[in-house]
Design an enzyme around this catalytic site. Structure first.
Site, PDB file in Angstrom:
ATOM      1  CG  ASN A  62     -88.713   4.340  34.825  1.00 28.60           C
ATOM      2  OD1 ASN A  62     -89.185   3.514  35.589  1.00 28.60           O
ATOM      3  ND2 ASN A  62     -88.018   5.373  35.243  1.00 28.60           N
ATOM      4  CD  GLU A  64     -83.699   6.146  34.560  1.00 28.27           C
ATOM      5  OE1 GLU A  64     -82.605   6.073  35.151  1.00 28.27           O
ATOM      6  OE2 GLU A  64     -84.621   6.914  34.919  1.00 28.27           O
ATOM      7  CB  CYS A  73     -91.736   6.748  29.513  1.00 26.60           C
ATOM      8  SG  CYS A  73     -90.972   8.363  29.480  1.00 26.60           S
ATOM      9  CD  GLU A  75     -95.897   6.936  31.442  1.00 29.72           C
ATOM     10  OE1 GLU A  75     -94.733   6.496  31.366  1.00 29.72           O
ATOM     11  OE2 GLU A  75     -96.179   8.002  31.997  1.00 29.72           O
ATOM     12  CB  CYS A 112     -93.174  12.642  29.536  1.00 32.49           C
ATOM     13  SG  CYS A 112     -92.919  11.412  28.242  1.00 32.49           S
ATOM     14  CB  CYS A 115     -95.951   8.900  27.672  1.00 32.80           C
ATOM     15  SG  CYS A 115     -94.405   8.004  27.936  1.00 32.80           S
TER      16      CYS A 115
HETATM   17  N1  THU Z   1     -90.634   8.635  33.101  1.00 33.31           N
HETATM   18  C1  THU Z   1     -91.583   7.716  32.796  1.00 33.31           C
HETATM   19  O1  THU Z   1     -91.344   6.501  32.830  1.00 33.31           O
HETATM   20  N2  THU Z   1     -92.800   8.172  32.447  1.00 33.31           N
HETATM   21  C2  THU Z   1     -93.142   9.492  32.366  1.00 33.31           C
HETATM   22  O2  THU Z   1     -94.201   9.815  31.861  1.00 33.31           O
HETATM   23  C3  THU Z   1     -92.240  10.488  32.925  1.00 33.31           C
HETATM   24  C4  THU Z   1     -90.832  10.066  33.068  1.00 33.31           C
HETATM   25  C5  THU Z   1     -89.291   8.142  33.430  1.00 33.31           C
HETATM   26  C6  THU Z   1     -88.223   8.494  32.428  1.00 33.31           C
HETATM   27  C7  THU Z   1     -86.994   8.453  33.283  1.00 33.31           C
HETATM   28  O3  THU Z   1     -86.553   7.100  33.347  1.00 33.31           O
HETATM   29  C8  THU Z   1     -87.466   8.865  34.667  1.00 33.31           C
HETATM   30  O4  THU Z   1     -88.874   8.707  34.664  1.00 33.31           O
HETATM   31  C9  THU Z   1     -87.126  10.299  35.044  1.00 33.31           C
HETATM   32  O5  THU Z   1     -87.565  11.179  34.077  1.00 33.31           O
END
Ligand code: THU
Length: 160
Positions: A62, A64, A73, A75, A112, A115
């Site tokens: 991920n 940010e 994310c 994925e 999520c 994704c």
């Molecule tokens: N996140 C992912 O990378 N993948 C997911 O499927 C769920 C959430 C990340 C997004 C954000 O950077 C952190 O996790 C918290 O939500």
């Protein structure tokens, strides 16, 4: 009115030792990928490793941003990178893991909604279900195809 039910199917293991060598290797790669996540805001480090049909493994984590919605994310970082660099290669398997401040998360990492939709697009694009390995300290879930996580899904066929 008809009462309809949709079944989902998955396997659950309690440790990596129960997985095949290949699956365990892909999870190890996802864990490795999570180390390079840029997650200073959530401190939730997600890693994804994708196995392609040309045997390449593509990693993602991920990313940010101070402007929160601008991040992405793990994925989708991995999936879009795979599709961008190997547009002809079928996405076979994706392993997903996550670490918080206490270490590897206890329950299986679940993608999520956005994704899930992106993984579905890759399934439809290559006309093959994608094997999902969702890693966690107490539970590792394996499923054949994103439809197990996205029943009644929307894809290109619904545009007709
Ligand atoms: N996140 C992912 O990378 N993948 C997911 O499927 C769920 C959430 C990340 C997004 C954000 O950077 C952190 O996790 C918290 O939500």
């Amino acid at each position: 009115m008809e009462n309809k039910k949709i079944e989902i199917q998955y396997f659950e293991a309690s440790s990596l030792a129960e997985l095949t060598e290949n699956d365990a290797f892909l999870v190890a790669k996802a864990r490795e990928a999570s180390l390079n996540a840029w997650a200073p805001y959530s401190k939730f480090n997600v890693g994804a490793a994708i196995l392609l049909d040309n045997d390449e493994i593509i990693l993602g984590n991920n990313q940010e941003n101070a402007a929160y919605p601008s991040g992405l994310c793990a994925e989708r970082v991995a999936l879009f990178s795979a599709n961008a660099n190997y547009p002809e290669s079928v996405v076979k398997t994706i392993a997903i893991t996550a670490f918080n401040s206490k270490g590897l998360i206890k329950e299986a990492a679940k993608p999520c909604g956005a994704c899930r939709q992106a993984i579905l697009e890759a399934e439809v694009r290559f006309n093959q279900p994608i094997r999902l390995i969702l890693d966690g300290a107490n539970s590792i879930i394996i499923m054949e195809g994103i439809k197990n996580l996205l029943p009644l899904s929307f894809d290109k066929n619904d545009l007709d």
